[in-house]
Scaffold this active site. Structure first.
Site, PDB file in Angstrom:
ATOM      1  N   ASP A 108       0.845  -1.194   0.000  1.00 10.99           N
ATOM      2  CA  ASP A 108       0.000   0.000   0.000  1.00 10.99           C
ATOM      3  C   ASP A 108       0.883   1.247   0.000  1.00 10.99           C
ATOM      4  O   ASP A 108       2.039   1.193   0.438  1.00 10.99           O
ATOM      5  CB  ASP A 108      -0.883   0.026   1.260  1.00 10.99           C
TER       6      ASP A 108
HETATM    7  N1  URA Z   1      -1.050  -5.966   4.024  1.00  9.21           N
HETATM    8  C1  URA Z   1      -1.609  -4.722   3.985  1.00  9.21           C
HETATM    9  O1  URA Z   1      -2.649  -4.498   4.568  1.00  9.21           O
HETATM   10  N2  URA Z   1      -0.954  -3.773   3.294  1.00  9.21           N
HETATM   11  C2  URA Z   1       0.221  -3.954   2.656  1.00  9.21           C
HETATM   12  O2  URA Z   1       0.790  -3.019   2.067  1.00  9.21           O
HETATM   13  C3  URA Z   1       0.791  -5.244   2.700  1.00  9.21           C
HETATM   14  C4  URA Z   1       0.131  -6.232   3.391  1.00  9.21           C
END
Ligand code: URA
Length: 239
Positions: A108
């Site tokens: 993310d």
């Molecule tokens: N899980 C999440 O919620 N976000 C990420 O970026 C990676 C794993």
């Protein structure tokens, strides 16, 4: 490695641009091999083992495929066409972007840490295929103190909306009152944030620390390096 490749083809494969542009580089005397300018468009390369060349006096080593590790900072999207933030690809030199590298599983925009990028489709597939269950270790900060019950629930497995099956973490370890380390073995959208929400808490910061047996090396945020062969294999190692 025995091959028979035109110089312009080799340049193209390394991300130097279109065939026409690579021909121009050669004709204009910008390309040297073994410190000798090579202007012959018919020049062919027969061995690419440890093959070195120079373009505009800068030294390059031929790489059939590239494997990159980046310490991803906050505020970057893992997409070539980002929507609201900068792209992680803007942290890399043009030459790499021209090679069509892709992120090995996305983080993310607000997640930091270990991100792999490659133009090797097979390698990417091996690390991201759901059946391979490559473990990924995350350090998680939460809004509320983490309870023993929440840690148990994460290890027992939780259901996630619109996803089949249960999602369990292993090695759930408390780092302090509001921080834990956990390992996940799948990679569905927002998985860690959704698992933490499913047990009644909320993620405030997320950092990926490890993929397979590959730990994030000492890289400053935004810094990257080529993976060594050992690191490349370590990422695929499940135990
Ligand atoms: N899980 C999440 O919620 N976000 C990420 O970026 C990676 C794993």
């Amino acid at each position: 490695m025995d091959i028979d490749m035109l110089l312009e083809k080799m340049l193209q494969s390394q991300g130097f641009g279109s065939r026409k542009y690579c021909q121009q580089l050669i004709k204009n005397g910008a390309v040297s091999i073994q410190d000798e300018i090579q202007k012959d468009l018919k020049y062919r390369i027969h061995d690419l083992t440890d093959f070195n060349f120079q373009v505009f006096d800068q030294n390059y080593v031929y790489r059939e495929k590239v494997y990159i590790i980046l310490n991803k900072p906050k505020g970057f999207e893992c997409s070539h066409q980002p929507h609201h933030h900068q792209s992680v690809f803007s942290l890399l030199p043009d030459l790499l972007i021209q090679r069509n590298i892709a992120a090995v599983g996305r983080l993310d925009q607000d997640t930091t840490g270990l991100l792999l990028l490659t133009d090797d489709g097979q390698y990417l597939h091996t690390l991201t295929h759901p059946k391979k269950h490559v473990p990924k270790v995350y350090h998680v900060a939460t809004i509320d103190p983490i309870t023993v019950d929440q840690m148990h629930q994460l290890e027992q497995g939780v259901e996630l909306h619109n996803e089949k099956g249960v999602f369990a973490a292993t090695n759930v370890t408390l780092l302090n009152e509001t921080q834990l380390s956990m390992t996940i073995h799948q990679g569905v959208y927002h998985q860690v944030k959704r698992m933490i929400a499913a047990v009644g808490n909320k993620v405030t910061a997320l950092h990926r620390h490890k993929i397979g047996q590959l730990e994030l090396p000492n890289l400053a945020e935004g810094e990257w390096m080529y993976l060594t062969e050992t690191q490349k294999l370590a990422a695929q190692q499940i135990t």
